[in-house]
Design a protein around this motif. Structure first.
Motif, short mmCIF file in Angstrom:
data_model
loop_
_atom_site.label_atom_id
_atom_site.label_comp_id
_atom_site.label_asym_id
_atom_site.label_seq_id
_atom_site.Cartn_x
_atom_site.Cartn_y
_atom_site.Cartn_z
N ALA A 165 0.92 -1.20 0.18
CA ALA A 165 -0.08 0.66 -0.03
C ALA A 165 0.97 1.46 0.00
CB ALA A 165 -1.00 -0.39 1.60
N VAL A 166 1.99 0.99 1.06
CA VAL A 166 3.06 2.55 0.80
C VAL A 166 3.98 2.52 -0.76
CG1 VAL A 166 4.87 3.10 1.43
CG2 VAL A 166 3.38 2.16 2.88
N LEU A 167 3.82 1.55 -0.80
CA LEU A 167 4.57 1.31 -2.74
C LEU A 167 3.64 2.23 -3.14
CD1 LEU A 167 7.00 0.86 -4.26
CD2 LEU A 167 5.53 -1.46 -4.68
N GLU B 179 4.13 5.54 -5.75
CA GLU B 179 4.10 5.53 -7.32
C GLU B 179 3.38 6.79 -7.55
OE1 GLU B 179 3.33 1.11 -7.88
OE2 GLU B 179 5.66 0.70 -8.10
N ASN B 180 1.96 6.30 -7.04
CA ASN B 180 0.84 7.27 -7.14
C ASN B 180 1.63 8.35 -6.96
OD1 ASN B 180 -1.14 5.98 -8.20
ND2 ASN B 180 -2.10 6.27 -6.18
N GLU B 181 2.35 9.22 -6.47
CA GLU B 181 3.18 10.63 -6.11
C GLU B 181 4.20 10.95 -6.76
OE1 GLU B 181 3.29 14.54 -3.97
OE2 GLU B 181 1.89 12.87 -3.49
N LEU B 182 4.76 9.74 -7.47
CA LEU B 182 5.99 10.21 -8.12
C LEU B 182 5.28 10.10 -10.15
CD1 LEU B 182 8.04 7.15 -7.35
CD2 LEU B 182 9.48 9.29 -8.11
N GLU C 30 12.35 22.07 -6.18
CA GLU C 30 11.37 21.56 -5.29
C GLU C 30 10.80 20.31 -5.83
OE1 GLU C 30 10.40 24.85 -6.10
OE2 GLU C 30 12.14 25.52 -4.99
N LYS C 31 9.95 20.74 -6.83
CA LYS C 31 10.05 19.57 -7.92
C LYS C 31 11.03 18.07 -7.64
CE LYS C 31 6.35 21.65 -9.59
NZ LYS C 31 5.67 22.06 -10.54
N LEU C 32 12.16 17.99 -8.42
CA LEU C 32 13.40 17.68 -8.77
C LEU C 32 13.67 17.30 -7.77
CD1 LEU C 32 15.15 19.65 -11.51
CD2 LEU C 32 13.61 17.93 -12.06
N THR C 33 13.96 17.89 -6.58
CA THR C 33 13.90 17.16 -5.54
C THR C 33 13.33 16.46 -4.93
OG1 THR C 33 13.55 19.26 -4.44
CG2 THR C 33 16.40 19.51 -4.86
N VAL D 172 13.95 12.38 -3.70
CA VAL D 172 13.39 12.10 -3.02
C VAL D 172 12.05 10.59 -2.85
CG1 VAL D 172 12.08 12.21 -0.49
CG2 VAL D 172 13.62 13.52 -1.74
N PHE D 173 11.79 10.46 -3.78
CA PHE D 173 10.16 9.58 -4.22
C PHE D 173 10.70 7.78 -4.51
CE2 PHE D 173 7.33 12.74 -2.39
CZ PHE D 173 5.95 12.08 -1.65
N LYS D 174 11.88 8.70 -5.35
CA LYS D 174 12.59 7.10 -6.05
C LYS D 174 13.00 6.75 -5.11
CE LYS D 174 13.15 8.93 -10.86
NZ LYS D 174 14.24 9.48 -12.08
N LYS D 175 14.42 7.21 -3.99
CA LYS D 175 14.95 6.67 -2.99
C LYS D 175 13.51 5.41 -2.25
CE LYS D 175 18.78 9.74 -2.95
NZ LYS D 175 19.61 10.48 -2.00
#
Length: 117
Positions: A20-22, A26-29, A43-46, A50-53
């Motif tokens: 569920a967290v994943l 993925e939606n946020e990404l 800000e969007k690039l950073t 962070v979300f990829k990590k």
């Protein structure tokens, strides 16, 4: 550091919770990628990084839990580990005789230092 706190939080989650967290990550990404295409800001690039990590961390924890479960099952049932999970070592180390095998061999062959195998 923010990611260390994240890891500590999700380390004890169940597989369903981790998935569920994943899904949320993925939606946020996806949203970040869309908004980056519309107007790229630092800000969007950073945030994207962070979300990829975070996604990589969640996938790693899921895999670690799977490996733990496989090892536990093999121990309980007295099975061998799957080949991919056994220590690689070198061929020579894998084929090397155990202490018990060397002792048995000594009883038959006498004391030699250069047996084949």
């Amino acid at each position: 550091h923010m990611l260390k706190k994240f890891v500590a939080e999700i380390r004890n989650h169940s597989k369903a919770e981790l998935e569920a967290v994943l899904k949320g990550i993925e939606n946020e990404l996806l949203q970040l990628r869309v908004s980056k295409a519309a107007s790229p800001t630092p800000e969007k690039l950073t945030n994207l990084r962070v979300f990829k990590k975070k996604k990589a961390i969640v996938l790693t924890i899921i895999r670690e839990n799977e490996i733990k479960a496989i090892k536990k099952r093999c121990e309980e049932n007295g099975e061998k580990l799957p080949k991919k999970m056994r220590p690689k070592k070198t061929k020579k180390e894998r084929k090397k005789l155990s202490k018990e095998q060397i002792e048995k061999r000594r009883k038959v062959n006498g004391r030699k230092s250069n047996w084949s195998k």
